[in-house]
Design a protein around this motif. Structure first.
Motif, short mmCIF file in Angstrom:
data_model
loop_
_atom_site.label_atom_id
_atom_site.label_comp_id
_atom_site.label_asym_id
_atom_site.label_seq_id
_atom_site.Cartn_x
_atom_site.Cartn_y
_atom_site.Cartn_z
N PRO A 112 52.49 36.16 39.22
CA PRO A 112 52.19 37.31 40.07
C PRO A 112 53.20 37.44 41.21
O PRO A 112 53.66 36.45 41.78
CB PRO A 112 50.80 37.01 40.61
N SER A 113 53.54 38.68 41.55
CA SER A 113 54.50 38.91 42.63
C SER A 113 54.02 38.33 43.94
O SER A 113 54.80 37.80 44.74
CB SER A 113 54.74 40.42 42.79
N SER A 114 52.70 38.39 44.16
CA SER A 114 52.18 37.92 45.45
C SER A 114 52.38 36.43 45.64
O SER A 114 52.47 35.94 46.77
CB SER A 114 50.69 38.25 45.54
N SER A 115 52.45 35.68 44.54
CA SER A 115 52.58 34.23 44.67
C SER A 115 53.95 33.82 45.16
O SER A 115 54.14 32.70 45.65
CB SER A 115 52.30 33.56 43.33
N LEU A 116 54.95 34.72 45.07
CA LEU A 116 56.30 34.37 45.46
C LEU A 116 56.71 34.92 46.82
O LEU A 116 57.72 34.51 47.38
CB LEU A 116 57.30 34.87 44.39
N LEU A 117 55.94 35.85 47.34
CA LEU A 117 56.33 36.51 48.59
C LEU A 117 56.52 35.54 49.77
O LEU A 117 57.42 35.74 50.59
CB LEU A 117 55.29 37.58 48.95
N PRO A 118 55.71 34.47 49.87
CA PRO A 118 55.92 33.57 51.01
C PRO A 118 57.19 32.72 50.93
O PRO A 118 57.52 32.03 51.91
CB PRO A 118 54.67 32.66 50.98
N CYS A 119 57.89 32.71 49.77
CA CYS A 119 59.06 31.83 49.60
C CYS A 119 60.28 32.42 50.31
O CYS A 119 61.34 32.62 49.70
CB CYS A 119 59.35 31.63 48.12
N THR A 120 60.16 32.69 51.56
CA THR A 120 61.22 33.42 52.28
C THR A 120 62.48 32.59 52.50
O THR A 120 63.56 33.14 52.70
CB THR A 120 60.69 33.91 53.62
N SER A 121 62.36 31.26 52.45
CA SER A 121 63.53 30.41 52.68
C SER A 121 64.20 30.00 51.38
O SER A 121 65.22 29.31 51.40
CB SER A 121 63.12 29.15 53.45
N LEU A 122 63.64 30.41 50.26
CA LEU A 122 64.11 29.92 48.97
C LEU A 122 65.48 30.48 48.64
O LEU A 122 65.71 31.69 48.66
CB LEU A 122 63.11 30.31 47.88
N SER A 123 66.41 29.58 48.30
CA SER A 123 67.74 29.98 47.88
C SER A 123 67.94 29.77 46.38
O SER A 123 68.62 30.54 45.73
CB SER A 123 68.79 29.17 48.65
N ILE A 124 67.31 28.73 45.84
CA ILE A 124 67.44 28.40 44.41
C ILE A 124 66.05 28.33 43.80
O ILE A 124 65.18 27.59 44.28
CB ILE A 124 68.16 27.05 44.22
N LEU A 125 65.84 29.11 42.73
CA LEU A 125 64.58 29.10 41.99
C LEU A 125 64.89 28.95 40.50
O LEU A 125 65.49 29.84 39.89
CB LEU A 125 63.78 30.37 42.24
N ASP A 126 64.49 27.83 39.94
CA ASP A 126 64.75 27.54 38.52
C ASP A 126 63.42 27.28 37.82
O ASP A 126 62.81 26.22 37.99
CB ASP A 126 65.67 26.33 38.39
N LEU A 127 62.97 28.26 37.04
CA LEU A 127 61.73 28.14 36.26
C LEU A 127 62.03 28.19 34.77
O LEU A 127 61.16 28.50 33.95
CB LEU A 127 60.76 29.27 36.63
N SER A 128 63.25 27.89 34.37
CA SER A 128 63.66 28.00 32.97
C SER A 128 62.94 26.99 32.08
O SER A 128 62.42 25.98 32.55
CB SER A 128 65.17 27.80 32.85
N GLN A 129 62.93 27.30 30.77
CA GLN A 129 62.37 26.43 29.75
C GLN A 129 60.90 26.09 30.03
O GLN A 129 60.49 24.93 30.06
CB GLN A 129 63.20 25.14 29.64
N ASN A 130 60.10 27.12 30.26
CA ASN A 130 58.65 26.98 30.39
C ASN A 130 57.98 27.96 29.44
O ASN A 130 58.62 28.45 28.50
CB ASN A 130 58.22 27.19 31.84
N LEU A 131 56.73 28.27 29.70
CA LEU A 131 55.98 29.16 28.83
C LEU A 131 55.37 30.32 29.62
O LEU A 131 54.31 30.83 29.27
CB LEU A 131 54.87 28.39 28.10
N PHE A 132 56.04 30.75 30.67
CA PHE A 132 55.54 31.84 31.48
C PHE A 132 55.45 33.12 30.65
O PHE A 132 56.30 33.38 29.78
CB PHE A 132 56.44 32.08 32.69
N VAL A 133 54.46 33.94 30.92
CA VAL A 133 54.25 35.19 30.19
C VAL A 133 54.13 36.33 31.20
O VAL A 133 54.14 36.12 32.41
CB VAL A 133 52.97 35.11 29.33
N GLY A 134 54.03 37.53 30.65
CA GLY A 134 53.83 38.70 31.49
C GLY A 134 55.13 39.28 32.00
O GLY A 134 56.23 38.85 31.62
#
Length: 999
Positions: A112-134
């Motif tokens: 969900p978009s709302s789950s990522l909104l607080p990550c304001t300091s994030l420079s690198i996000l790597d969620l590759s090789q998982n089973l995310f859907v949607g």
């Protein structure tokens, strides 16, 4: 000390007030945030066991946690920990978190978009090789500091959101191998900071390459392989002066290669293979000082190779095979000091190779097959000391082999078939220590097979047929412990067969026909447990046929004709399941074994006078032959005299031929009442088909009917399926017959069994197919013959079947779902090529949106049925993918889909649980050679992915084919210097070279 889980609960109980407000405030301690995140995750391997404030109070020392000097969490790296569950959204409340990696896990929720909104300091996000859907979260572009975003190899679906054009600082965007649809968006050109744009292997709708991508002036990698691209390559892309990696492979691009691409001054590799590009290759690539790799293969390019193609100082790989190129290979190829890989096969190139080719280059692989090249093989082609594969088959090369090849100790494959090369083979070449394939057939080689062949410890295939080799077969050949094929037909070999041949325990094919070999067959042939083909025809062999031939479990082709063999036909030969055998033109005598004493085997024993007295009616007497000859003359005269009555004579001939037709078949041979529908040009009539419906010709029987093998008068062999009549379930027969005809009657593919025609009369229905000599995969794999299926053969079968199913799913309109994919419905031809068969329950699926069609009954076989199909009756292509995954697991494990060994589990569950509890070595079929373990593991991972319990996690069959092609031992996953990797496999690779499977 309190247990770990209890201590976490205690800490959380005392922090409930702060946690309750954590969604709206960052006041919660970082310790609480980590513990709350851990509770959201499933950790089957206890990788986060040290996330325990009682055991380890300092969370900066916890697994994957990195802190600043002030003990503030700045980075979390939780890759490859087997974690599952939803995205741990509390982590975004860490105020200083700049890097978050959760790659190579099994996180399986939407994002969900709302789950990522607080990550304001994030420079690198790597969620590759998982089973995310949607859908892709549109809020990602709102993260002001984000520079690196990798969501590759998940199941994200839907289009790329327009908000992705608003990233303020993004440098790397990688969405490889998802389920993203819609057109390739041009608005990504608004992200001016991009350095890498990786969108490969997504099912985009057909769309062109946006010319506006040329405005991405900082771009270094543009990876758009397998994106359904159409149209021309924009000229404007030549403006990308910082581009290092350009990959548009495996699309449907047309037009010519733009000359502007030669202006890419920083480019390291250009990959345009597997498109529909045409026209010439432009000049100018030779001036690119950083260029290492060019791959323009599998297009429709024409013209000659540019003169400067090999002038680039760092050029390592030039792959332009499977095109329509003409002219000569540029002389500059000899001066390419970095060249390791040259593949120009399947073109129309002519002329000779430069005499100094190879002396200045560290050549590893040279494949110039299927051209019109002539002249001598350059003497220094192996002087670089690294040559592993030299493939020059199907050309016009002449002269003799260079002596230097005998010193080429790195050589693994030498294929020179079908040229005009003559002279003797250098003695040391026979004994090269690493070579596993020597193919010299179809030339004019002379001399002897050197005794030094004993040094070729890895030689698996020795194919030297169609030459002028003479002398004896050296006894040293018995030292080749892994030799699988020895083909030396059509030579001038003499002497006895060496007794050491019986030492070749891995031998699968021995073809020595048309030589001058003499003496008796060697003793001790029981060691040939993997022999499937033995052809010693047209020699001068004497003595008896060894009875131990009947003990060879997988022998199905035996030809000992035209020798001087004597004695009886051993009764033990009845144990063999022979597709073809021939003992004609020998000096055999005595009675025939009962199994062979039938009219169907007459031609296999002709020319053995001593057998004739014991074969009444099978071996005609001299008087009978004379009478037959006079009868033929009379018939010819009658035909000329009664030319006007040819039609009547034909009717009489048909009547005589079929007057003894077996009445037990319940077929009324009444031509007007029979309905024959042909789908190909036929060389036979329905009446000839009927005469073969004899119980002696039955080769199989199943729920829908019997299958007969028919050898027709024109020499063709077909298989006839006779469906059960009214005594069986007539409606099921009609449905199966109609489905089979409707499906196979309109499709054509090399990996789909061919339906020649169908015949109907009242309740009798016949289907006539091409005959597949090696039967079904299931029968072969799960019988005593399973040992003959080595790994290369199994891999070929998997790939063939996958391509057949991919054709049904993706190239047929509407798509066809087989609904009964199983190993028994995959048939094998004489070369073990696989074809999908039995379409009695197949359905053409019209899709409405994404709702699969519902079937009235379950079709399929136990152990192969997809879980959702069994309880919803909803069928789509993913049901076939699951079944195909089971077939892959069968081939890897050698086990059937259901077995008492599994208890209440099926093969899929058994594989998964055994992998987890005992490791991979307890899953792989022990009959498979461990040298192929790396490829087997990759195929196993494809099978497990296909057999996923969730349909959305299963790849399409088109994607399965791509994955399997990359598994080949000659085709490594593609990796660039910046770490770009094929999305299908987790392991990295050390080389970015790519090869193509060539049979």
């Amino acid at each position: 000390m309190l247990p770990s889980s209890f201590s976490i609960i205690v800490v959380l109980l005392f922090s409930i007030p702060s946690l309750s407000s954590s969604s709206s405030s960052s006041s919660s301690s970082e310790l609480d945030i980590l513990l709350q995140s851990k509770l959201l995750l499933s950790d089957p391997t206890n990788s986060l066991s040290d996330w325990d404030p009682v055991v380890n109070p300092n969370f900066c020392n916890w697994t994957g946690v990195s802190c600043s000097p002030t003990n503030t969490i700045t980075s979390l790296s939780l890759s490859s920990l087997s974690l599952s569950g939803p995205f741990p959204h509390p982590l975004c409340l860490l105020p200083s978190l700049s890097s978050l990696s959760l790659s190579f896990n099994s996180l399986n929720s939407s994002l969900p978009s709302s789950s990522l909104l607080p990550c304001t300091s994030l420079s690198i996000l790597d969620l590759s090789q998982n089973l995310f859907v949607g859908p892709l979260p549109s809020s990602l572009s709102s993260l002001p500091s984000l520079t690196y975003l990798d969501l590759s190899a998940n199941n994200f679906s839907g289009p790329i959101p327009p908000s992705f054009s608003l990233f303020p600082n993004l440098q790397v965007l990688s969405l490889v191998a998802n389920l993203i649809t819609g057109p390739l968006p041009s608005f990504l050109s608004n992200v001016s900071t991009l350095r890498q744009l990786n969108l490969s292997y997504n099912p985009f709708s057909p769309s062109p390459i946006p010319p506006s991508f040329s405005t991405l002036s900082h771009l270094q990698t543009l990876w758009l392989s397998g994106c359904s691209l159409v149209g021309h390559i924009p000229d404007s892309l030549g403006l990308l002066s910082n581009l290092q990696d350009l990959d548009f492979s495996t699309n449907n691009l047309t037009g010519s290669i733009p000359t502007s691409l030669s202006n890419l001054s920083s480019v390291v590799q250009i990959e345009l293979y597997s498109n529909k590009l045409s026209g010439p290759i432009p000049q100018g690539f030779g001036k690119l000082s950083s260029l290492r790799r060019i791959d323009f293969s599998m297009n429709e390019l024409s013209g000659s190779l540019p003169d400067d193609l090999f002038d680039a100082p760092l050029i390592e790989s030039v792959l332009v095979y499977d095109n329509q190129l003409t002219g000569e290979i540029p002389r500059g190829v000899a001066a390419a000091r970095s060249l390791t890989d040259l593949r120009l096969f399947d073109n129309r190139l002519s002329g000779s190779l430069p005499s100094d080719f190879g002396r200045s280059s560290p050549l590893v692989l040279v494949d110039l097959s299927d051209n019109r090249l002539s002249g001598a093989i350059p003497s220094g082609i192996c002087d670089g000391g690294a040559l592993e594969e030299l493939l020059l088959l199907d050309n016009l090369f002449n002269g003799s082999l260079p002596e230097g090849l005998g010193r080429c100790r790195t050589l693994t494959r030498l294929r020179l078939a079908n040229n005009e090369i003559s002279g003797e083979v250098p003695g040391p070449l026979w004994g090269l220590p690493h070579v596993w394939l020597i193919e010299l057939s179809g030339n004019s080689f002379s001399g002897v097979i050197s005794p030094s062949i004993s040094g070729a410890a890895n030689l698996s295939k020795l194919v030297i047929s169609g030459n002028r080799f003479d002398g004896n077969i050296p006894p040293e050949i018995g030292a080749l412990s892994v030799l699988y094929e020895f083909s030396a037909a059509n030579n001038r070999l003499t002497g006895n067969l060496p007794a050491s041949l019986s030492n070749l325990a891995e031998l699968g094919k021995l073809d020595l026909r048309n030589n001058s070999l003499s003496g008796e067959l060697p003793k001790g042939l029981r060691s040939w447990q993997k022999l499937s083909e033995l052809n010693l025809a047209n020699n001068a062999l004497t003595g008896p046929i060894p009875p131990e031939l009947g003990d060879l479990p997988v022998l199905n082709y035996l030809d000992l004709s035209s020798n001087a063999l004597t004695g009886y036909i051993p009764v033990q030969l009845q144990n063999l399941k022979l597709n073809k055998f021939n003992f004609s033109n020998n000096k055999l005598s005595g009675p025939l074994p009962p199994l062979f004493a039938g009219i169907a085997y007459r031609n296999s024993f002709m020319g053995n006078p001593g057998l004739c007295p014991d074969m009444p009616g099978l071996c005609a007497s001299r008087q009978g032959r004379t009478l037959n000859r006079h009868g033929l003359i009379w018939l010819l005269r009658s035909m000329f005299m009664l030319a006007a009555g040819i039609l009547i004579l034909g009717v009489v001939w048909f009547y005589c031929k079929y007057r003894n037709f077996d009445s037990s078949s319940n077929l009324i041979v009444d031509k007007p009442k029979w309905a024959l529908t042909s789908f190909h040009k036929l060389g036979f009539s329905e009446y000839e088909i009927f005469s073969c419906l004899d119980e002696d010709n039955v080769i199989g029987s199943g729920a829908s009917g019997k299958v007969y093998k028919a050898v027709l008068s024109n020499g063709e062999v077909v298989a006839i399926k006779k469906l059960w009549g009214a005594s069986k379930l007539a409606s099921d027969v009609d449905d199966g017959f109609n489905a089979e005809v409707a499906t196979l009657g309109k499709i054509r593919h090399k990996n789909i069994v061919k339906l020649w025609c169908c015949c109907t009369y009242e309740d009798c229905k016949l289907l006539v197919y091409e005959y597949m000599p090696n039967g079904s995969l299931g029968d072969l794999l799960h019988s005593t013959k399973g040992g003959m299926l080595d790994w290369p053969t199994r891999y070929k079968i998997i790939l063939d079947a996958a391509e057949g199913l991919s054709y049904l799913h993706h190239d047929c309109v509407p798509s066809i779902v087989h609904r009964d994919v199983k190993s028994n419905n995959i048939l094998l031809d004489a070369e073990f090529g696989a074809k999908v068969a039995d379409f009695g329950v197949a359905k053409a699926v019209e899709m409405s949106g994404k709702t699969p069609k519902s079937m009235s009954v379950i079709a399929g076989s136990c152990g192969y049925i997809a879980p959702e199909y069994a309880y919803t009756l909803r069928v789509n292509e993913k049901s076939d993918v699951y079944s195909f995954g089971v077939v892959i697991l069968e081939l890897v494990t050698g086990k059937p889909p259901v077995d008492p060994e599994f208890g209440e589990k099926d093969l899929v569950k058994w594989v998964c649980s055994t992998l987890e509890q005992k490791g991979v070595d307890n899953v792989i079929d022990p009959k498979l050679d461990s040298c192929f373990k790396e490829e087997i593991l990759k195929v196993l991972s494809v099978g497990i992915l296909c057999a996923s319990s969730l349909p959305i996690n299963r790849p399409s069959m088109r994607r399965v084919v791509t994955m399997l092609l990359e598994v080949s031992p000659l085709s490594k996953p593609k990796v660039s210097k910046d770490g770009k990797m094929s999305p299908y496999y987790y392991e990295d690779a050390s080389s970015d070279q790519e090869s193509v499977v060539r049979s």
